[in-house]
Scaffold this active site. Sequence first.
Site, PDB file in Angstrom:
ATOM      1  N   SER A   1       0.619   3.616   1.884  1.00  0.00           N
ATOM      2  CA  SER A   1       0.908   3.993   3.273  1.00  0.00           C
ATOM      3  C   SER A   1       2.223   3.376   3.743  1.00  0.00           C
ATOM      4  CB  SER A   1      -0.245   3.576   4.195  1.00  0.00           C
ATOM      5  OG  SER A   1      -1.433   4.229   3.825  1.00  0.00           O
TER       6      SER A   1
ATOM      7  N   CYS B   1       0.850  -1.192   0.000  1.00  0.00           N
ATOM      8  CA  CYS B   1       0.000   0.000   0.000  1.00  0.00           C
ATOM      9  C   CYS B   1       0.886   1.243   0.000  1.00  0.00           C
ATOM     10  CB  CYS B   1      -0.875  -0.037   1.251  1.00  0.00           C
ATOM     11  SG  CYS B   1      -1.931   1.402   1.511  1.00  0.00           S
TER      12      CYS B   1
ATOM     13  N   HIS C   1       4.758   5.588   2.367  1.00  0.00           N
ATOM     14  CA  HIS C   1       4.798   6.839   3.140  1.00  0.00           C
ATOM     15  C   HIS C   1       5.657   6.673   4.391  1.00  0.00           C
ATOM     16  CE1 HIS C   1       2.019   8.771   0.573  1.00  0.00           C
ATOM     17  NE2 HIS C   1       0.889   8.496   1.188  1.00  0.00           N
TER      18      HIS C   1
ATOM     19  N   HIS D   1       0.623  -3.956   6.037  1.00  0.00           N
ATOM     20  CA  HIS D   1      -0.589  -3.880   6.873  1.00  0.00           C
ATOM     21  C   HIS D   1      -1.817  -4.336   6.071  1.00  0.00           C
ATOM     22  CE1 HIS D   1      -0.403  -0.162   4.583  1.00  0.00           C
ATOM     23  NE2 HIS D   1      -1.730  -0.136   4.683  1.00  0.00           N
TER      24      HIS D   1
ATOM     25  N   CYS E   1      -6.900  -3.673   3.472  1.00  0.00           N
ATOM     26  CA  CYS E   1      -6.667  -2.213   3.464  1.00  0.00           C
ATOM     27  C   CYS E   1      -7.306  -1.563   2.238  1.00  0.00           C
ATOM     28  CB  CYS E   1      -5.208  -1.814   3.574  1.00  0.00           C
ATOM     29  SG  CYS E   1      -5.069  -0.001   3.693  1.00  0.00           S
TER      30      CYS E   1
HETATM   31  N1  LIG Z   1      -7.378   6.954   5.030  1.00  0.00           N
HETATM   32  C1  LIG Z   1      -7.015   5.687   5.117  1.00  0.00           C
HETATM   33  O1  LIG Z   1      -7.481   4.943   5.970  1.00  0.00           O
HETATM   34  C2  LIG Z   1      -6.031   5.151   4.108  1.00  0.00           C
HETATM   35  C3  LIG Z   1      -5.855   3.766   3.975  1.00  0.00           C
HETATM   36  C4  LIG Z   1      -5.001   3.289   2.977  1.00  0.00           C
HETATM   37  C5  LIG Z   1      -4.304   4.170   2.181  1.00  0.00           C
HETATM   38  N2  LIG Z   1      -4.483   5.508   2.378  1.00  0.00           N
HETATM   39  C6  LIG Z   1      -3.808   6.493   1.536  1.00  0.00           C
HETATM   40  O2  LIG Z   1      -4.487   6.540   0.292  1.00  0.00           O
HETATM   41  C7  LIG Z   1      -3.593   7.026  -0.719  1.00  0.00           C
HETATM   42  C8  LIG Z   1      -3.635   6.109  -1.923  1.00  0.00           C
HETATM   43  O3  LIG Z   1      -3.106   4.837  -1.609  1.00  0.00           O
HETATM   44  P1  LIG Z   1      -2.837   3.744  -2.777  1.00  0.00           P
HETATM   45  O4  LIG Z   1      -2.226   2.576  -2.105  1.00  0.00           O
HETATM   46  O5  LIG Z   1      -4.065   3.592  -3.595  1.00  0.00           O
HETATM   47  O6  LIG Z   1      -1.723   4.535  -3.629  1.00  0.00           O
HETATM   48  P2  LIG Z   1      -1.140   4.234  -5.088  1.00  0.00           P
HETATM   49  O7  LIG Z   1       0.239   4.775  -5.101  1.00  0.00           O
HETATM   50  O8  LIG Z   1      -1.371   2.824  -5.474  1.00  0.00           O
HETATM   51  O9  LIG Z   1      -2.068   5.131  -6.003  1.00  0.00           O
HETATM   52  C9  LIG Z   1      -2.017   6.537  -6.011  1.00  0.00           C
HETATM   53  C10 LIG Z   1      -2.510   7.006  -7.387  1.00  0.00           C
HETATM   54  O10 LIG Z   1      -2.588   8.434  -7.369  1.00  0.00           O
HETATM   55  C11 LIG Z   1      -2.166   8.890  -8.633  1.00  0.00           C
HETATM   56  N3  LIG Z   1      -1.816  10.316  -8.496  1.00  0.00           N
HETATM   57  C12 LIG Z   1      -0.646  10.879  -8.134  1.00  0.00           C
HETATM   58  N4  LIG Z   1      -0.755  12.217  -8.114  1.00  0.00           N
HETATM   59  C13 LIG Z   1      -2.026  12.513  -8.476  1.00  0.00           C
HETATM   60  C14 LIG Z   1      -2.751  13.733  -8.646  1.00  0.00           C
HETATM   61  N5  LIG Z   1      -2.191  14.915  -8.424  1.00  0.00           N
HETATM   62  N6  LIG Z   1      -4.050  13.655  -9.029  1.00  0.00           N
HETATM   63  C15 LIG Z   1      -4.641  12.459  -9.253  1.00  0.00           C
HETATM   64  N7  LIG Z   1      -4.001  11.276  -9.096  1.00  0.00           N
HETATM   65  C16 LIG Z   1      -2.712  11.317  -8.716  1.00  0.00           C
HETATM   66  C17 LIG Z   1      -1.034   7.970  -9.000  1.00  0.00           C
HETATM   67  O11 LIG Z   1      -0.763   7.965 -10.397  1.00  0.00           O
HETATM   68  C18 LIG Z   1      -1.583   6.628  -8.530  1.00  0.00           C
HETATM   69  O12 LIG Z   1      -2.326   5.967  -9.541  1.00  0.00           O
HETATM   70  C19 LIG Z   1      -2.222   7.115  -0.023  1.00  0.00           C
HETATM   71  O13 LIG Z   1      -2.035   8.441   0.438  1.00  0.00           O
HETATM   72  C20 LIG Z   1      -2.378   6.202   1.169  1.00  0.00           C
HETATM   73  O14 LIG Z   1      -1.474   6.516   2.220  1.00  0.00           O
HETATM   74  C21 LIG Z   1      -5.326   6.008   3.306  1.00  0.00           C
HETATM   75 ZN   LIG Z   2      -2.981   0.636   3.380  1.00  0.00          ZN
END
Ligand SMILES: NC(=O)c1ccc[n+]([C@@H]2O[C@H](COP(=O)([O-])OP(=O)(O)OC[C@H]3O[C@@H](n4cnc5c(N)ncnc54)[C@H](O)[C@@H]3O)[C@@H](O)[C@H]2O)c1
Ligand SMILES: [Zn+2]
Length: 372
Positions: free
Chosen positions: A42, A40, A45, A61, A168
């Site tokens: 995260s 993920c 990050h 996770h 997740c």
């Molecule tokens: N709130 C929660 O409980 C929770 C849980 C899991 C993940 N997250 C967060 O969610 C986010 C996404 O996670 P993921 O695993 O899907 O990430 P990922 O890296 O798989 O996907 C992110 C996507 O965003 C795109 N992107 C980048 N910049 C962009 C922009 N300016 N506009 C539009 N799209 C853009 C990328 O090309 C990519 O396809 C992360 O910040 C992660 O930490 C939050």
């Molecule tokens: Zn996650």
Amino acid sequence: MQIEAALLTHTDAPFRIVPLDLDDPGPNEVLVRLAASGVCASDAHTRSGHTPSPLPAVLGHEGAGVVVATGANVEHVQPGDHVALSWMPNCGHCRHCAAGRPVLCTAAAPALLAGTMLDGTVRLHHQGQDVNHYSFLSTFATHTVVPAASAVKIPEDVPLGLAALVGCAVLTGYGAAVNRARVQPGQSVLVFGAGGVGLSAVMGAALAGAAQVIVVDPVPDKCAVAVEFGATATLAPGDDLVDRVLALTDGDGADVAIDAVGAPGILDTAFRATVPGGTVVCVGVPGPDARPSLPGPDLVRSERVVTGCLYGSSRPSVDIPRILELYRRGALPIDRLVSKTYRLDQVNEAFEDMAAGRLSRGVIVHDEAIAW
Ligand SMILES: NC(=O)c1ccc[n+]([C@@H]2O[C@H](COP(=O)([O-])OP(=O)(O)OC[C@H]3O[C@@H](n4cnc5c(N)ncnc54)[C@H](O)[C@@H]3O)[C@@H](O)[C@H]2O)c1
Ligand SMILES: [Zn+2]
Ligand SMILES: [Zn+2]
């Protein structure tokens, strides 16, 4: 027992596969043999320092596996049970648990990134030194000890490799659309980011009956994949993005906007691209110093709702089995999220592929025999 795990010793370092010592599960804990773990953003990050969690640690996770042993007081699972892992265990009786919002549990939420189990101690050790856990789960390993409330029993006919992703990405994105935004039939939904979380929001919105699902992502291949999950239009980010969304929504703006990225500027764009009275759901995790701003008078006059959303605002022990049932019925194509599988010793490659925008989801398979 001795396990194999991907150890992260400091920020931005490569993961090293090492043998670690894993203690027996304590009271209210469960030992799980992991079948698979999703990767993920995260995790990335934390590896980069964007979301600090103590190191050295075993990250990961998003996992599922088979229960090997249970500590004292554990009654809801037994050895041999298949489980998906929830990174937000909950106590069941604090004010938030009692109110049906277990992701805010006062016993677990404040300790999510503390690097320990719920009692403040660790079960992982490397050459006699303590190693931190990550989000209570540490799934980049062959085995893990987790809080009992993190082990959610699931049916045995669902592939554990897919159940891992529900732990997740799927629960987070689906829950953002269905639990938090409460997308209604006929609505228009704008999703920023077509990674594992964003695509799961697309699936949730489509299943809830959204008439329009507009996906924004800078990577053309990601946009093409989003269409397979139910996106009705895709857009690249850009200065005129708000105008392009308004043009697609009869000049009104979307009913719901979901930020599944967390990058600077997206909240402002999402706010302006949403109809008055609409809802903006913030899922992507910004950096620790982010202080996004909104046009104050417009916030009041437009009655838009801007809300955070943790773990899909879910009740993991209820929602994980429900989502898997929707998958079994063919209503949620979770299997299509899996872009590529890796062995644990290829974990660094999985992170490179994710950063390069090559994956919907990368899955580390710990045990091929039980993962699919
Ligand atoms: N709130 C929660 O409980 C929770 C849980 C899991 C993940 N997250 C967060 O969610 C986010 C996404 O996670 P993921 O695993 O899907 O990430 P990922 O890296 O798989 O996907 C992110 C996507 O965003 C795109 N992107 C980048 N910049 C962009 C922009 N300016 N506009 C539009 N799209 C853009 C990328 O090309 C990519 O396809 C992360 O910040 C992660 O930490 C939050
Ligand atoms: Zn996650
Ligand atoms: Zn609680």
